[in-house]
Design a protein around this motif. Sequence first.
Motif, PDB file in Angstrom:
ATOM      1  N   LEU A 206       0.804  -1.223   0.370  1.00  0.00           N
ATOM      2  CA  LEU A 206       0.004  -0.462   0.099  1.00  0.00           C
ATOM      3  C   LEU A 206       0.899   1.272  -0.042  1.00  0.00           C
ATOM      4  N   THR A 207       0.201   2.284  -0.055  1.00  0.00           N
ATOM      5  CA  THR A 207       0.900   3.932  -0.349  1.00  0.00           C
ATOM      6  C   THR A 207       1.972   3.773   1.566  1.00  0.00           C
ATOM      7  N   ALA A 208       3.111   3.970   1.118  1.00  0.00           N
ATOM      8  CA  ALA A 208       4.036   4.606   1.879  1.00  0.00           C
ATOM      9  C   ALA A 208       3.428   5.931   2.372  1.00  0.00           C
ATOM     10  N   GLN A 209       3.946   6.128   3.667  1.00  0.00           N
ATOM     11  CA  GLN A 209       3.326   6.937   4.757  1.00  0.00           C
ATOM     12  C   GLN A 209       4.254   7.263   5.524  1.00  0.00           C
ATOM     13  N   GLU A 210       4.833   8.893   5.362  1.00  0.00           N
ATOM     14  CA  GLU A 210       5.999   9.402   6.374  1.00  0.00           C
ATOM     15  C   GLU A 210       5.633   8.917   8.057  1.00  0.00           C
ATOM     16  N   PRO A 211       6.118   9.152   8.733  1.00  0.00           N
ATOM     17  CA  PRO A 211       6.404   9.375  10.351  1.00  0.00           C
ATOM     18  C   PRO A 211       5.007  10.500  10.404  1.00  0.00           C
ATOM     19  N   ARG A 212       4.124   9.896  11.194  1.00  0.00           N
ATOM     20  CA  ARG A 212       3.071  11.335  11.367  1.00  0.00           C
ATOM     21  C   ARG A 212       3.368  12.431  12.355  1.00  0.00           C
ATOM     22  N   GLY A 213       4.661  12.162  13.470  1.00  0.00           N
ATOM     23  CA  GLY A 213       4.966  13.503  14.042  1.00  0.00           C
ATOM     24  C   GLY A 213       4.516  14.098  14.812  1.00  0.00           C
ATOM     25  N   TYR A 214       4.679  15.214  15.706  1.00  0.00           N
ATOM     26  CA  TYR A 214       4.024  15.660  16.844  1.00  0.00           C
ATOM     27  C   TYR A 214       3.914  17.128  16.224  1.00  0.00           C
ATOM     28  N   GLU A 215       2.542  17.444  17.562  1.00  0.00           N
ATOM     29  CA  GLU A 215       2.047  19.083  17.081  1.00  0.00           C
ATOM     30  C   GLU A 215       3.125  20.018  17.431  1.00  0.00           C
ATOM     31  N   SER A 216       4.078  19.165  18.403  1.00  0.00           N
ATOM     32  CA  SER A 216       4.474  20.591  19.096  1.00  0.00           C
ATOM     33  C   SER A 216       5.750  19.869  20.005  1.00  0.00           C
ATOM     34  N   ARG A 217       6.600  20.242  20.762  1.00  0.00           N
ATOM     35  CA  ARG A 217       7.767  20.027  20.959  1.00  0.00           C
ATOM     36  C   ARG A 217       7.508  18.986  22.360  1.00  0.00           C
ATOM     37  N   GLU A 218       6.646  20.085  22.950  1.00  0.00           N
ATOM     38  CA  GLU A 218       6.114  19.748  24.386  1.00  0.00           C
ATOM     39  C   GLU A 218       4.911  17.470  24.528  1.00  0.00           C
ATOM     40  N   ARG A 219       4.367  18.084  22.750  1.00  0.00           N
ATOM     41  CA  ARG A 219       3.782  16.654  22.507  1.00  0.00           C
ATOM     42  C   ARG A 219       4.037  15.499  22.178  1.00  0.00           C
ATOM     43  N   ALA A 220       5.698  15.889  21.771  1.00  0.00           N
ATOM     44  CA  ALA A 220       7.166  14.803  21.439  1.00  0.00           C
ATOM     45  C   ALA A 220       7.429  14.448  22.652  1.00  0.00           C
ATOM     46  N   LEU A 221       7.562  15.238  23.596  1.00  0.00           N
ATOM     47  CA  LEU A 221       8.193  15.015  24.585  1.00  0.00           C
ATOM     48  C   LEU A 221       7.474  13.842  25.461  1.00  0.00           C
ATOM     49  N   GLU A 222       6.158  14.207  25.801  1.00  0.00           N
ATOM     50  CA  GLU A 222       4.718  14.010  26.451  1.00  0.00           C
ATOM     51  C   GLU A 222       4.851  12.706  26.197  1.00  0.00           C
ATOM     52  N   GLN A 223       4.429  12.637  24.071  1.00  0.00           N
ATOM     53  CA  GLN A 223       4.226  11.064  23.983  1.00  0.00           C
ATOM     54  C   GLN A 223       5.519  10.124  24.191  1.00  0.00           C
ATOM     55  N   THR A 224       6.846  10.641  23.303  1.00  0.00           N
ATOM     56  CA  THR A 224       7.732   9.599  23.064  1.00  0.00           C
ATOM     57  C   THR A 224       7.939   9.257  24.801  1.00  0.00           C
ATOM     58  N   ARG A 225       7.659  10.417  26.118  1.00  0.00           N
ATOM     59  CA  ARG A 225       7.779   9.170  26.755  1.00  0.00           C
ATOM     60  C   ARG A 225       7.824   8.436  27.661  1.00  0.00           C
ATOM     61  N   GLU A 250      11.531  20.290  13.070  1.00  0.00           N
ATOM     62  CA  GLU A 250      10.488  20.952  12.706  1.00  0.00           C
ATOM     63  C   GLU A 250      10.170  20.636  11.125  1.00  0.00           C
ATOM     64  N   CYS A 251       9.388  20.412  10.435  1.00  0.00           N
ATOM     65  CA  CYS A 251       8.940  19.987   9.110  1.00  0.00           C
ATOM     66  C   CYS A 251       8.056  21.425   8.439  1.00  0.00           C
ATOM     67  N   ASP A 252       8.437  21.553   6.993  1.00  0.00           N
ATOM     68  CA  ASP A 252       8.025  22.229   6.295  1.00  0.00           C
ATOM     69  C   ASP A 252       5.852  22.365   6.841  1.00  0.00           C
ATOM     70  N   ASP A 253       5.629  21.048   7.089  1.00  0.00           N
ATOM     71  CA  ASP A 253       4.027  21.712   7.363  1.00  0.00           C
ATOM     72  C   ASP A 253       3.356  21.455   9.343  1.00  0.00           C
ATOM     73  N   GLY A 254       4.990  22.372   9.634  1.00  0.00           N
ATOM     74  CA  GLY A 254       4.085  22.506  11.052  1.00  0.00           C
ATOM     75  C   GLY A 254       4.804  21.648  11.914  1.00  0.00           C
ATOM     76  N   ARG A 255       4.942  20.256  11.445  1.00  0.00           N
ATOM     77  CA  ARG A 255       4.774  19.136  12.734  1.00  0.00           C
ATOM     78  C   ARG A 255       6.496  18.647  13.081  1.00  0.00           C
ATOM     79  N   PHE A 256       6.025  17.992  14.109  1.00  0.00           N
ATOM     80  CA  PHE A 256       7.912  17.896  14.522  1.00  0.00           C
ATOM     81  C   PHE A 256       8.018  16.417  13.857  1.00  0.00           C
ATOM     82  N   ARG A 257       9.116  15.617  13.630  1.00  0.00           N
ATOM     83  CA  ARG A 257       9.582  14.789  13.376  1.00  0.00           C
ATOM     84  C   ARG A 257      11.016  14.881  13.555  1.00  0.00           C
ATOM     85  N   ILE A 258      11.077  13.141  14.056  1.00  0.00           N
ATOM     86  CA  ILE A 258      12.231  12.565  15.218  1.00  0.00           C
ATOM     87  C   ILE A 258      13.100  11.969  13.632  1.00  0.00           C
TER      88      ILE A 258
END
Length: 275
Positions: A206-225, A250-258
């Motif tokens: 099926l269609t490959a998908q880039e990592p969804r990422g996170y809305e903010s740095r704070e959300r990234a910390l919360e969810q990866t924790r 931070e990516c062009d779409d405003g989301r944050f990815r690892i």
Amino acid sequence: MSSPTAELWRQMVEAEHAQSERVREKGGAPSDSWVPYAERFRPSLDSTDPMVERLLREIEPHHSVLDVGAGGGRVALPVSLHCRSVVAVEPSESMGAVLRESADQLGRDNISLVASTWEDAEVEPADVVMCVQVLYTVRDVEGFIRKLEAHAREQVLVVLGEYPPYTQSNPLWPLVHGEARLELPSFRDLMRVLWEMGINPDMEMLTAQEPRGYESRERALEQTRSRLFVEAGGDGERRLSRALEELLEECDDGRFRIRGAPVFRPALVSWRPRA
């Protein structure tokens, strides 16, 4: 006796689970590990999901559908618009709450929730049985598959990736825990299990998908924790914060990815149940 591939599958799942417990900072595993993520699985009928669109091509208006491991209804809710009925099997209380709320908001009265693991679920057979992004952590994969097949009148549809979608946090593991995250089984292992069971399925990438990422740095910390089993305020969180400073972009779409997070490449594995 399990087939060689099914036994290797079990060993991979148990090793990954053991690694999780070994690095967990305190306490045991939560009763519902999906609580931090359930909202992310809320279905949306406004956006186009290539995977859901592909599954809908297998669904007819007269079909009854069984969605095993339905989560928050990301697949079950759109499918309910195109078939006679959907039974969603989901053990997570938080996921089930999202599914129920979404179904009520959309006025879907042809979808019902069975709050149970698949192994313990008592449900009637359906025309189509779906199992989307579930098998990675199933220990007895052969038993699970046999039950899927036994409940399908016309077709079994399984979606599985090269990696689970939540592996986007895996690049953080060496920086936080000093070791790589162990891998879980993939669609390649599933194909070998099915062949050894005497099932010859079709497989479609099926269609490959880039990592969804996170809305903010704070959300990234919360969810990866929670993904890395560290507690707020502990040494693990401090290592995680430093790792995110190094790898979170931070990516062009405003989301944050690892940086280094793998692309998600799912496969649709399908077959008609044997007599």
